[in-house]
Design a protein around this motif. Sequence first.
Motif, PDB file in Angstrom:
ATOM      1  N   PRO A   1       0.815  -1.224   0.000  1.00 51.23           N
ATOM      2  CA  PRO A   1       0.000   0.000   0.000  1.00 51.23           C
ATOM      3  C   PRO A   1       0.853   1.282   0.000  1.00 51.23           C
ATOM      4  O   PRO A   1       0.496   2.258  -0.674  1.00 51.23           O
ATOM      5  CB  PRO A   1      -0.829  -0.108   1.286  1.00 51.23           C
ATOM      6  CG  PRO A   1      -0.875  -1.565   1.586  1.00 51.23           C
ATOM      7  CD  PRO A   1       0.440  -2.113   1.121  1.00 51.23           C
ATOM      8  N   GLN A   2       1.966   1.287   0.720  1.00 48.43           N
ATOM      9  CA  GLN A   2       2.855   2.448   0.731  1.00 48.43           C
ATOM     10  C   GLN A   2       3.446   2.675  -0.657  1.00 48.43           C
ATOM     11  O   GLN A   2       3.531   3.802  -1.128  1.00 48.43           O
ATOM     12  CB  GLN A   2       3.972   2.267   1.757  1.00 48.43           C
ATOM     13  CG  GLN A   2       4.929   3.433   1.824  1.00 48.43           C
ATOM     14  CD  GLN A   2       6.013   3.234   2.879  1.00 48.43           C
ATOM     15  OE1 GLN A   2       5.936   2.334   3.698  1.00 48.43           O
ATOM     16  NE2 GLN A   2       7.008   4.088   2.840  1.00 48.43           N
TER      17      GLN A   2
ATOM     18  N   ASN B   1       1.227   6.820  -6.736  1.00 45.45           N
ATOM     19  CA  ASN B   1       0.077   7.675  -7.034  1.00 45.45           C
ATOM     20  C   ASN B   1       0.291   9.116  -6.582  1.00 45.45           C
ATOM     21  O   ASN B   1      -0.657   9.895  -6.523  1.00 45.45           O
ATOM     22  CB  ASN B   1      -1.194   7.101  -6.396  1.00 45.45           C
ATOM     23  CG  ASN B   1      -1.666   5.863  -7.121  1.00 45.45           C
ATOM     24  OD1 ASN B   1      -1.669   5.824  -8.347  1.00 45.45           O
ATOM     25  ND2 ASN B   1      -2.054   4.843  -6.378  1.00 45.45           N
TER      26      ASN B   1
ATOM     27  N   ILE C   1       1.355  10.263  -3.605  1.00 41.18           N
ATOM     28  CA  ILE C   1       1.282  10.513  -2.164  1.00 41.18           C
ATOM     29  C   ILE C   1       2.585   9.996  -1.569  1.00 41.18           C
ATOM     30  O   ILE C   1       2.664   8.874  -1.086  1.00 41.18           O
ATOM     31  CB  ILE C   1       0.059   9.811  -1.530  1.00 41.18           C
ATOM     32  CG1 ILE C   1      -1.222  10.202  -2.251  1.00 41.18           C
ATOM     33  CG2 ILE C   1      -0.031  10.129  -0.042  1.00 41.18           C
ATOM     34  CD1 ILE C   1      -2.413   9.325  -1.907  1.00 41.18           C
ATOM     35  N   LYS C   2       3.616  10.819  -1.642  1.00 40.18           N
ATOM     36  CA  LYS C   2       4.957  10.381  -1.261  1.00 40.18           C
ATOM     37  C   LYS C   2       5.085  10.216   0.251  1.00 40.18           C
ATOM     38  O   LYS C   2       4.553  11.005   1.026  1.00 40.18           O
ATOM     39  CB  LYS C   2       6.012  11.367  -1.765  1.00 40.18           C
ATOM     40  CG  LYS C   2       6.042  11.516  -3.275  1.00 40.18           C
ATOM     41  CD  LYS C   2       6.470  10.226  -3.940  1.00 40.18           C
ATOM     42  CE  LYS C   2       6.592  10.412  -5.450  1.00 40.18           C
ATOM     43  NZ  LYS C   2       7.040   9.232  -6.116  1.00 40.18           N
ATOM     44  N   THR C   3       5.793   9.181   0.650  1.00 36.87           N
ATOM     45  CA  THR C   3       6.053   8.917   2.061  1.00 36.87           C
ATOM     46  C   THR C   3       7.542   9.077   2.327  1.00 36.87           C
ATOM     47  O   THR C   3       8.343   9.185   1.400  1.00 36.87           O
ATOM     48  CB  THR C   3       5.603   7.493   2.426  1.00 36.87           C
ATOM     49  OG1 THR C   3       6.277   6.561   1.588  1.00 36.87           O
ATOM     50  CG2 THR C   3       4.102   7.325   2.251  1.00 36.87           C
TER      51      THR C   3
ATOM     52  N   ASP D   1       0.767   4.148  -2.832  1.00 38.76           N
ATOM     53  CA  ASP D   1       0.609   5.574  -2.521  1.00 38.76           C
ATOM     54  C   ASP D   1       1.728   6.395  -3.157  1.00 38.76           C
ATOM     55  O   ASP D   1       1.486   7.435  -3.760  1.00 38.76           O
ATOM     56  CB  ASP D   1       0.601   5.816  -1.007  1.00 38.76           C
ATOM     57  CG  ASP D   1      -0.713   5.466  -0.349  1.00 38.76           C
ATOM     58  OD1 ASP D   1      -1.714   5.242  -1.066  1.00 38.76           O
ATOM     59  OD2 ASP D   1      -0.736   5.401   0.901  1.00 38.76           O
ATOM     60  N   ASN D   2       2.961   5.916  -3.012  1.00 37.41           N
ATOM     61  CA  ASN D   2       4.096   6.628  -3.606  1.00 37.41           C
ATOM     62  C   ASN D   2       3.922   6.776  -5.113  1.00 37.41           C
ATOM     63  O   ASN D   2       4.172   7.849  -5.670  1.00 37.41           O
ATOM     64  CB  ASN D   2       5.411   5.890  -3.316  1.00 37.41           C
ATOM     65  CG  ASN D   2       5.828   5.992  -1.871  1.00 37.41           C
ATOM     66  OD1 ASN D   2       5.453   6.909  -1.160  1.00 37.41           O
ATOM     67  ND2 ASN D   2       6.612   5.021  -1.428  1.00 37.41           N
TER      68      ASN D   2
END
Length: 87
Positions: free
Chosen positions: A28-29, A35, A37-39, A32-33
Amino acid sequence: MNSTKKHIHYLGWIATFTAFLMYVSYIPQILDNLNGIKTNPTQPITAAINCFLWVCYGLLKEEKDWPIAIANSPGVVFGLIAFFSAL
């Protein structure tokens, strides 16, 4: 194999399975990255390095420690993917 060794053997494989799940949870992380949504990349690269060292340890021992090597292998792969996708 005596009873204690048998229990430890099973414990090792149960721990291997749960560690595998822990590293697969990076998916999931990573998504997100990808897409936008950087973590933070610090934790995944640290996990990847740690897992790489444990894989080496498990494979380089005179008597290979397969549960340790197998459990940490996905951490190398998914940790690196999470790291690079976070950049």
